[in-house]
Enzyme design. Structure first.
Site, mmCIF file in Angstrom:
data_model
loop_
_atom_site.group_PDB
_atom_site.id
_atom_site.type_symbol
_atom_site.label_atom_id
_atom_site.label_comp_id
_atom_site.label_asym_id
_atom_site.label_seq_id
_atom_site.Cartn_x
_atom_site.Cartn_y
_atom_site.Cartn_z
ATOM 1 N N HIS A 1 0.870 -1.201 0.000
ATOM 2 C CA HIS A 1 0.000 0.000 0.000
ATOM 3 C C HIS A 1 0.896 1.237 0.000
ATOM 4 O O HIS A 1 1.472 1.591 1.028
ATOM 5 C CB HIS A 1 -0.909 0.035 1.235
ATOM 6 C CG HIS A 1 -1.867 1.187 1.248
ATOM 7 N ND1 HIS A 1 -3.233 1.030 1.350
ATOM 8 C CD2 HIS A 1 -1.672 2.520 1.172
ATOM 9 C CE1 HIS A 1 -3.816 2.211 1.336
ATOM 10 N NE2 HIS A 1 -2.889 3.141 1.232
ATOM 11 N N HIS A 10 1.521 5.363 -1.616
ATOM 12 C CA HIS A 10 1.158 6.553 -2.409
ATOM 13 C C HIS A 10 2.439 7.151 -2.975
ATOM 14 O O HIS A 10 3.291 7.615 -2.203
ATOM 15 C CB HIS A 10 0.473 7.599 -1.523
ATOM 16 C CG HIS A 10 -0.807 7.087 -0.928
ATOM 17 N ND1 HIS A 10 -2.035 7.212 -1.552
ATOM 18 C CD2 HIS A 10 -1.044 6.405 0.224
ATOM 19 C CE1 HIS A 10 -2.968 6.648 -0.799
ATOM 20 N NE2 HIS A 10 -2.397 6.145 0.284
ATOM 21 N N LEU A 11 2.562 7.130 -4.284
ATOM 22 C CA LEU A 11 3.779 7.702 -4.903
ATOM 23 C C LEU A 11 3.524 9.063 -5.508
ATOM 24 O O LEU A 11 4.463 9.711 -5.950
ATOM 25 C CB LEU A 11 4.312 6.770 -5.990
ATOM 26 C CG LEU A 11 5.149 5.584 -5.530
ATOM 27 C CD1 LEU A 11 5.602 4.768 -6.736
ATOM 28 C CD2 LEU A 11 6.358 6.031 -4.717
ATOM 29 N N ARG A 12 2.244 9.478 -5.570
ATOM 30 C CA ARG A 12 1.907 10.782 -6.181
ATOM 31 C C ARG A 12 2.342 10.807 -7.649
ATOM 32 O O ARG A 12 2.530 9.776 -8.268
ATOM 33 C CB ARG A 12 2.517 11.960 -5.400
ATOM 34 C CG ARG A 12 2.329 11.892 -3.885
ATOM 35 C CD ARG A 12 0.891 11.723 -3.466
ATOM 36 N NE ARG A 12 0.743 11.919 -2.017
ATOM 37 C CZ ARG A 12 -0.284 11.478 -1.325
ATOM 38 N NH1 ARG A 12 -1.268 10.793 -1.902
ATOM 39 N NH2 ARG A 12 -0.363 11.714 -0.028
ATOM 40 N N ASN A 39 -5.145 7.223 -5.961
ATOM 41 C CA ASN A 39 -5.870 8.468 -5.628
ATOM 42 C C ASN A 39 -5.120 9.723 -6.070
ATOM 43 O O ASN A 39 -4.878 10.621 -5.287
ATOM 44 C CB ASN A 39 -6.206 8.521 -4.127
ATOM 45 C CG ASN A 39 -4.974 8.567 -3.233
ATOM 46 O OD1 ASN A 39 -3.916 8.064 -3.598
ATOM 47 N ND2 ASN A 39 -5.115 9.174 -2.061
ATOM 48 N N LYS A 95 -9.363 -0.579 -5.883
ATOM 49 C CA LYS A 95 -9.412 0.085 -4.576
ATOM 50 C C LYS A 95 -10.753 0.766 -4.347
ATOM 51 O O LYS A 95 -11.184 1.588 -5.156
ATOM 52 C CB LYS A 95 -8.289 1.126 -4.526
ATOM 53 C CG LYS A 95 -8.284 1.977 -3.265
ATOM 54 C CD LYS A 95 -7.764 1.206 -2.055
ATOM 55 C CE LYS A 95 -7.961 1.989 -0.772
ATOM 56 N NZ LYS A 95 -6.742 2.255 -0.040
ATOM 57 N N HIS A 141 -10.459 0.918 1.749
ATOM 58 C CA HIS A 141 -10.222 1.893 2.820
ATOM 59 C C HIS A 141 -11.425 1.728 3.733
ATOM 60 O O HIS A 141 -12.518 2.199 3.431
ATOM 61 C CB HIS A 141 -10.124 3.316 2.252
ATOM 62 C CG HIS A 141 -9.855 4.335 3.327
ATOM 63 N ND1 HIS A 141 -8.673 5.027 3.419
ATOM 64 C CD2 HIS A 141 -10.614 4.741 4.374
ATOM 65 C CE1 HIS A 141 -8.717 5.816 4.494
ATOM 66 N NE2 HIS A 141 -9.888 5.670 5.075
ATOM 67 N N HIS A 176 -4.568 -0.984 5.806
ATOM 68 C CA HIS A 176 -4.127 -0.170 6.952
ATOM 69 C C HIS A 176 -5.099 -0.283 8.142
ATOM 70 O O HIS A 176 -5.682 0.698 8.589
ATOM 71 C CB HIS A 176 -3.901 1.307 6.577
ATOM 72 C CG HIS A 176 -4.917 1.941 5.667
ATOM 73 N ND1 HIS A 176 -6.259 1.925 5.918
ATOM 74 C CD2 HIS A 176 -4.766 2.630 4.519
ATOM 75 C CE1 HIS A 176 -6.875 2.582 4.943
ATOM 76 N NE2 HIS A 176 -6.002 3.014 4.088
ATOM 77 N N LEU A 223 -5.122 8.964 7.972
ATOM 78 C CA LEU A 223 -6.404 8.269 7.988
ATOM 79 C C LEU A 223 -6.217 6.839 7.518
ATOM 80 O O LEU A 223 -5.484 6.633 6.544
ATOM 81 C CB LEU A 223 -7.414 8.989 7.087
ATOM 82 C CG LEU A 223 -7.887 10.334 7.658
ATOM 83 C CD1 LEU A 223 -8.666 11.125 6.619
ATOM 84 C CD2 LEU A 223 -8.722 10.131 8.921
ATOM 85 N N ASP A 240 1.357 2.527 3.599
ATOM 86 C CA ASP A 240 0.535 3.729 3.465
ATOM 87 C C ASP A 240 1.402 4.988 3.528
ATOM 88 O O ASP A 240 0.963 6.025 4.026
ATOM 89 C CB ASP A 240 -0.583 3.781 4.518
ATOM 90 C CG ASP A 240 -1.691 4.759 4.106
ATOM 91 O OD1 ASP A 240 -1.696 5.218 2.950
ATOM 92 O OD2 ASP A 240 -2.555 5.065 4.956
ATOM 93 N N HIS A 272 3.062 14.459 1.867
ATOM 94 C CA HIS A 272 2.425 15.763 1.624
ATOM 95 C C HIS A 272 3.468 16.826 1.923
ATOM 96 O O HIS A 272 4.294 16.649 2.833
ATOM 97 C CB HIS A 272 1.249 15.977 2.589
ATOM 98 C CG HIS A 272 0.056 15.126 2.290
ATOM 99 N ND1 HIS A 272 -0.867 15.426 1.316
ATOM 100 C CD2 HIS A 272 -0.353 13.958 2.837
ATOM 101 C CE1 HIS A 272 -1.802 14.486 1.284
ATOM 102 N NE2 HIS A 272 -1.512 13.576 2.191
ATOM 103 N N ALA A 281 -4.082 14.590 5.744
ATOM 104 C CA ALA A 281 -3.762 13.293 6.346
ATOM 105 C C ALA A 281 -2.703 12.568 5.549
ATOM 106 O O ALA A 281 -2.799 12.483 4.326
ATOM 107 C CB ALA A 281 -5.034 12.444 6.383
HETATM 108 C C1 NCD Z 1 -3.634 9.038 2.095
HETATM 109 C C2 NCD Z 1 -3.163 10.105 1.115
HETATM 110 O O1 NCD Z 1 -2.630 11.132 1.543
HETATM 111 O O2 NCD Z 1 -3.288 9.883 -0.090
HETATM 112 N N1 NCD Z 1 -3.661 9.608 3.417
HETATM 113 C C3 NCD Z 1 -3.591 8.928 4.574
HETATM 114 O O3 NCD Z 1 -3.710 9.541 5.634
HETATM 115 N N2 NCD Z 1 -3.408 7.635 4.608
HETATM 116 C C4 NCD Z 1 -4.941 8.520 1.691
HETATM 117 C C5 NCD Z 1 -5.311 7.222 2.325
HETATM 118 O O4 NCD Z 1 -4.755 6.168 2.023
HETATM 119 O O5 NCD Z 1 -6.206 7.223 3.155
HETATM 120 ZN ZN ZN Z 2 -3.264 5.082 1.728
#
Ligand code: NCD
Ligand code: ZN
Length: 349
Positions: free
Chosen positions: A14, A16-18, A42, A103, A140, A178, A223, A251, A255, A267
């Site tokens: 899991h 997030h690489l943006r 996302n 997802k 999620h 998560h 989150l 996760d 940011h 988050a």
């Molecule tokens: C994630 C995000 O910033 O994309 N944020 C997080 O707090 N985990 C989104 C997510 O997986 O809930």
């Molecule tokens: Zn996530």
């Protein structure tokens, strides 16, 4: 005392690489330590079709190549489930190996989840096609009903969404991503082998007091939100138990500092730079270092239908703690990596 650990190269189920400049800045941290990473969809706009996923995968691979990290890093793609997702696009994308999972974000659950699902009825045709083709649904697991307290949202999701879905489509395999509560741990154990749970390093290390006592720490806000200590302990017990249905999903969610240290901070915890040091610290404390390889390198691969990596990674416990990871520079700002608040003696060699 064990001071050296050699493990099959870990996977992160899991991540997030943006995209764009942030992707360029953060991808090296994951490529250094992980073989496969399950990439969250996302983005803005989200990755909803196989065409989007193919293009995003190419951008990730190009960023890895430019990062200078020489590794077998493999992005495993996911599609963001929407009420207009086409079942045959999902089935075809899974059949070619382009996507690994779909997802589900309940609408409004977290960062960039506006396109999420408002009612499970509206996505049943996709879920039925997934069940018939053994495509995993990643969820999620939080309800977004405004009346439900934020600390209860995972438990409420399990009761009002997950259990009914499992009754309706018992053949569908579901990853409850998560997990943050003892309820989440129980839901995985009750899942007849059809439910798995991923666990993050930060939920293994911090509870809500760490986030809120003595000042509010926005870099611990994520989150699902971190819960009370008893839940953290249930997660540690599950992760270190050796049970095959629990595995690592970081996760890691970068940011910019300005977006976190704000009157309305967003988050996400950016833990990719020190995940393995954190996990080793938790497993050592639980006297379960022998179970770490299962959690980080074996259980997730098997759940998603892959061989465990032939490559290895070595961690060493040293006298000197790791220094705090440097912030990652962005053009106008930077990103602060997770600081677990305890010394990390385990170093990746
Ligand atoms: C994630 C995000 O910033 O994309 N944020 C997080 O707090 N985990 C989104 C997510 O997986 O809930
Ligand atoms: Zn996530």
């Amino acid at each position: 005392m064990t001071t050296r650990l050699t493990l099959a190269r870990p996977d992160d189920w899991h991540l997030h690489l943006r995209d764009g400049a942030t992707l360029e800045s953060v991808v090296a941290a994951s490529a250094r330590d992980f073989h496969r990473c399950l990439i969250m969809p996302n983005l803005v706009p989200p990755v909803v079709t196989s065409t989007d996923a193919q293009a995003y995968k190419e951008r990730i691979l190009a960023a890895v190549a430019r990062s200078g990290v020489d590794s077998d890093f493999t992005p495993m793609m996911t599609l963001y489930l929407t009420e207009s997702t086409n079942p045959s696009d999902v089935v075809d994308a899974a059949a070619t190996g382009l996507i690994q999972a779909v997802k589900l974000y309940p609408a409004g659950a977290t960062t960039n989840s506006d396109s999420g699902v408002t009612s499970m009825d509206r996505v049943m045709p996709v879920l039925e096609a997934m069940a018939a083709n053994d495509i995993v649904l990643c969820v999620h697991g939080e309800v977004t009903t405004p009346e439900v307290d934020i600390f209860d949202r995972e438990a409420r999701f399990i009761e009002t969404v997950l259990h009914p879905l499992r009754q309706r489509l018992p053949e569908l395999r579901v990853t409850l991503e998560h997990i943050t509560t003892a309820d989440g741990v129980q839901a995985v154990r009750d899942g007849d082998g059809q439910v798995a749970g991923s666990i993050t390093p930060h939920h293994l290390m911090i509870n809500r007091n760490h986030m809120l006592v003595g000042g509010i720490r926005p870099h611990y806000y994520c989150l699902p939100i971190v819960k009370r200590e008893a839940h953290r302990q249930a997660l540690v017990q599950a992760a270190t138990s050796g049970e095959a249905r629990f595995f690592l999903g970081t996760d890691s969610a970068p940011h910019a500092r300005g977006a976190k240290e704000s009157a309305c901070g967003c988050a996400g915890v950016f833990n990719a730079p020190n995940t393995l040091s954190c996990v080793a610290t938790v497993f050592e404390q639980a006297e379960a270092l022998d179970k770490m390889e299962g959690f980080v390198s074996v259980h997730g691969a098997r759940w998603y239908g892959h061989e465990v990596s032939d490559a290895t990674i070595t961690l060493e416990r040293r006298e000197d703690a790791r220094s705090l990871d440097p912030c990652v520079a962005l053009e106008q700002d930077d990103i602060q990596p997770f600081d677990p608040g305890v010394p990390l003696y385990w170093h990746v060699v």
